[in-house]
Motif scaffolding. Structure first.
Motif, PDB file in Angstrom:
ATOM      1  N   ALA A 137       0.896  -1.343  -0.029  1.00  0.00           N
ATOM      2  CA  ALA A 137      -0.029   0.030   0.009  1.00  0.00           C
ATOM      3  C   ALA A 137       0.830   1.164   0.047  1.00  0.00           C
ATOM      4  O   ALA A 137       0.471   2.244  -0.743  1.00  0.00           O
ATOM      5  N   LYS A 138       1.999   1.178   0.843  1.00  0.00           N
ATOM      6  CA  LYS A 138       2.942   2.446   0.860  1.00  0.00           C
ATOM      7  C   LYS A 138       3.513   2.611  -0.285  1.00  0.00           C
ATOM      8  O   LYS A 138       3.635   3.625  -1.045  1.00  0.00           O
ATOM      9  N   GLU A 139       3.898   1.508  -1.133  1.00  0.00           N
ATOM     10  CA  GLU A 139       4.799   1.673  -2.650  1.00  0.00           C
ATOM     11  C   GLU A 139       3.619   2.277  -3.472  1.00  0.00           C
ATOM     12  O   GLU A 139       3.815   2.928  -4.514  1.00  0.00           O
ATOM     13  N   GLU A 140       2.302   1.904  -3.383  1.00  0.00           N
ATOM     14  CA  GLU A 140       1.264   2.206  -4.349  1.00  0.00           C
ATOM     15  C   GLU A 140       0.977   3.757  -4.141  1.00  0.00           C
ATOM     16  O   GLU A 140       0.783   4.503  -5.041  1.00  0.00           O
ATOM     17  N   ALA A 141       1.039   4.218  -2.970  1.00  0.00           N
ATOM     18  CA  ALA A 141       0.730   5.775  -2.383  1.00  0.00           C
ATOM     19  C   ALA A 141       2.027   6.278  -3.040  1.00  0.00           C
ATOM     20  O   ALA A 141       1.958   7.573  -3.688  1.00  0.00           O
ATOM     21  N   GLU A 142       3.203   5.812  -2.735  1.00  0.00           N
ATOM     22  CA  GLU A 142       4.359   6.778  -3.246  1.00  0.00           C
ATOM     23  C   GLU A 142       4.465   6.627  -4.879  1.00  0.00           C
ATOM     24  O   GLU A 142       4.793   7.509  -5.428  1.00  0.00           O
ATOM     25  N   ARG A 143       3.901   5.563  -5.507  1.00  0.00           N
ATOM     26  CA  ARG A 143       3.704   5.593  -7.084  1.00  0.00           C
ATOM     27  C   ARG A 143       3.161   6.675  -7.356  1.00  0.00           C
ATOM     28  O   ARG A 143       3.363   7.428  -8.225  1.00  0.00           O
ATOM     29  N   LYS A 144       1.849   6.591  -6.755  1.00  0.00           N
ATOM     30  CA  LYS A 144       0.797   7.865  -7.199  1.00  0.00           C
ATOM     31  C   LYS A 144       1.224   9.173  -6.968  1.00  0.00           C
ATOM     32  O   LYS A 144       0.979  10.238  -7.752  1.00  0.00           O
TER      33      LYS A 144
END
Length: 683
Positions: free
Chosen positions: A36-43
């Motif tokens: 979830a954190k990687e997805e948030a960082e990617r966004k």
């Protein structure tokens, strides 16, 4: 015992299964959170890239509109500027010879000197007003807006990159912390399991010894009863048996009773023989043997319990104050540490658990502790091996070199072991000025230092992890005075690197300074000569702090290389060298008005000069600062300069400045003198 062992094994299996399930659930949860954190960082990165792209398109559009507007304004101003410059040239030629070619229209009559002076003032005023107020202000404002937008975009990008780096670093640190925590938990569980197993084994052995002792005591009691009953039956006047309970009887009492009864029986037998002889001889039997009175029953239970309790209390108090021999501890500690260990005194304390208190402890020739409290494992107090779960040191004094040697060394053998060492307010003498520190050492199973934690004022915390010949270093502090540069104090400080016996290598360090942030690397070598070198960068630092008379406002960004050298850390600035480039944005020259100085040929130059940007190169060596390739942009004004600042603050340099106005421009070369506190420009 078999039941207890099976129960322990079952509990161990259940505990292992529970921990495995918890670890699996935790890993799954961490994986989900990380995803979830990687997805948030990617966004967030995609949003930042989109914003940067939109900002670049908007900036390009604004630049095109600004250029079109400037071209239109320049085209509109060109006739007026040409007219003003032509009038100024005509006025200058009116004081000398006549112009070579007469204009088409008849020239006006030569003006009188007062009128000429008024015209000159008017022209200069018009030129000054036009070039300094209209052109300069508009272009400076537009340039400032453009730079502000560029700075905002650049800072947004840098902030996004910094946040990404910080998030990655935090994630890495969190993973390392979790791994270390899991390792410590596993080691703690293994240690507890070993202690429980040892406790169960000791308990089983104690129960077995107790059973054997009870059986032997019961056997001795039965034998004593039998012997007592036989002796009592032989006494003629002692028909009643002596009532002896199992609780009262003791082997010493039994032996004493046997002896007493045997003696009484023999005396009674002798008296009966004498009485028989006297009756036979007709004598009076005044010596008739009186019947032996039965022995009074003695109750030993209560007196024995009270006596044992008193003896126990006295023993505990005596053990608490009774000194212990230090010979065994000195010998084993010296063998384990490889240096002579001396202990002034030692005693055992049982008030708050089993503790060994040592006083006046010294290791080698320099490490001294006023007091040491050790927490021994079961059987270590009087056993051949000395194993401590923890040692606490008070009043520890050591040198920085000795601390480094301890971190890189290891305890030898298995007869003296310590799992954890804690020391408060440790004084580390040495070349670096360090505050008193709290030191915690975690000792691995092979006797080496697994990790060390140093804590000090301002939330200072440094973690050390020996890895072979190197020691990994990671630290942070709310505020830190740099040991090599006492004049430099950084807030929100952090660092990361490694150290050896010969030096220190910081792969990264950063902190807040003068409302901005500085960062860099460092490679330090110590010995006969101390050396330090590395890279340094600054962002958003308030440059007005250094020399407000020269530059009273502005934020500097720069990058450079530095080198320090000296016989001691406090003298390294004597051989300091710095080389780098810099950019100062939205600044103010605090003592110069370059436009006025150009117009007056250097006769008048006091005032202030606002500039959008100043770039240049700088060097610092032996206290002398040299600034080269200085380029100043302030709307219609542009200037190039060079400047030297001596160790005592004396200034020497020059400025070549231009003021553009349409097709013509004014320029001048002006000297710089005075001091950094009172600078002067012009004649």
């Amino acid at each position: 015992e078999r039941h207890e062992k099976e129960e322990a094994e079952r509990k161990a299996r259940e505990e292992a299964e529970r921990k495995a399930k918890e670890d699996a659930a935790r890993q799954e949860r961490e994986a989900s959170e990380r995803k979830a954190k990687e997805e948030a960082e990617r966004k967030e990165r995609e949003d930042a890239e989109r914003r940067e792209k939109e900002e670049a398109e908007r900036k390009a559009k604004e630049d095109a509109e600004r250029k079109d507007k400037e071209a239109a304004e320049a085209k509109a101003r060109a006739p007026a500027t040409d007219s003003l410059l032509a009038d100024l040239d005509a006025f200058g030629k009116s004081d000398g010879e006549a112009p070579a070619a007469a204009p088409v229209t008849p020239p006006p009559a030569p003006p009188s000197p007062p009128a000429a002076a008024g015209a000159a003032d008017s022209l200069l005023a018009d030129l000054d007003s036009f070039s300094a107020r209209d052109d300069e202000e508009k272009k400076a404002q537009e340039e400032a807006e453009r730079k502000a937008k560029e700075d905002a975009a650049r800072k947004a990008k840098e902030d996004a990159e910094r946040r990404e780096r910080e998030a990655e670093e935090a994630r890495r640190r969190e993973e390392e912390g979790k791994a270390a925590e899991a390792k410590r938990a596993q080691e703690e569980a293994e240690r507890k399991a070993r202690e429980e197993e040892e406790a169960r084994a000791e308990k089983a052995a104690a129960e077995q010894r107790e059973k054997e002792e009870k059986a032997a005591a019961e056997k001795r009691k039965r034998a004593a009863k039998a012997a007592t009953a036989g002796a009592a039956a032989g006494a003629a006047a002692a028909d009643d048996d002596i009532d002896i309970s199992d609780d009262d009887i003791d082997m010493d009492d039994v032996r004493r009773d046997e002896k007493a009864l045997g003696e009484d029986s023999r005396k009674a037998a002798r008296k009966r023989e004498r009485a028989e002889r006297r009756r036979e001889e007709g004598l009076a039997a005044e010596d008739t043997v009186a019947p032996v009175a039965p022995r009074k029953r003695r109750k030993w239970g209560k007196p024995l319990s009270v006596g044992l309790f008193v003896v126990l209390l006295a023993g505990v108090g005596l053990v608490h104050v009774m000194p212990l021999s230090t010979t065994a501890y000195e010998k084993l500690a010296s063998e384990a540490l490889g240096v002579p260990v001396k202990i002034g005194s030692a005693n055992l304390s049982l008030i708050t658990g089993v503790q060994l208190k040592f006083s006046r402890v010294s290791l080698g020739s320099g490490i001294k502790a006023a007091a040491v409290r050790g927490y021994p494992n079961a059987g270590s107090v009087f056993g051949e091996s000395k194993v401590f779960s923890k040692m606490e040191l008070e009043g520890l004094v050591a040198s920085q070199e000795q601390l480094a040697a301890l971190l890189g060394g290891a305890m030898k053998g298995d007869r003296f072991k310590v799992a954890r060492v804690e020391a408060q307010q440790v004084k580390l003498d040495g070349p670096l000025a360090l505050p008193p520190l709290d030191v915690t050492l975690e000792i691995a199973g092979d006797g080496s230092v697994a990790s060390a934690t140093l804590r000090g004022p301002e939330a200072l915390m440094v973690r050390l992890a020996p890895k072979g010949a190197e020691i990994a270093i990671e630290g942070k502090a709310n505020s830190l005075v740099m040991p090599l540069l006492p004049e430099l104090t950084l807030s929100d400080f952090s660092m990361k690197g490694s150290a050896t016996r010969d030096g220190l290598h910081l792969t990264e360090w950063d902190g807040k300074w003068l409302d901005g942030r500085v960062a860099g690397t460092a490679r330090v070598q110590w010995g006969g000569t101390w050396k330090a070198e590395g890279e340094i960068s600054a962002r958003g630092v308030n440059v007005a702090v250094f020399a407000p008379a020269l530059i009273s406002e502005g934020r500097v960004e720069g990058r450079g290389l530095y080198a320090l050298a000296g016989p001691a850390p406090e003298k390294m600035m004597e051989g300091a060298k710095l080389l780098g480039t810099f950019t100062i944005s939205k600044g103010v020259l605090g003592s110069f008005d370059l436009a006025r100085a150009i117009q007056t040929g250097g006769a008048q130059g006091a005032g202030r000069t606002l500039f959008a940007e100043m770039t240049g190169e700088g060097t610092f060596e032996k206290g002398v600062t040299s600034l080269r390739k200085l380029n100043i942009q302030a709307g219609a004004l542009s200037a190039g300069a060079s400047l030297d600042i001596a160790a005592d603050g004396a200034l020497s340099g020059r400025v070549i400045a231009d003021v553009k106005g349409g097709a013509r421009s004014l320029s001048a070369t002006l000297p710089i003198s005075g001091t950094s506190k009172e600078p002067r420009i012009g004649k």
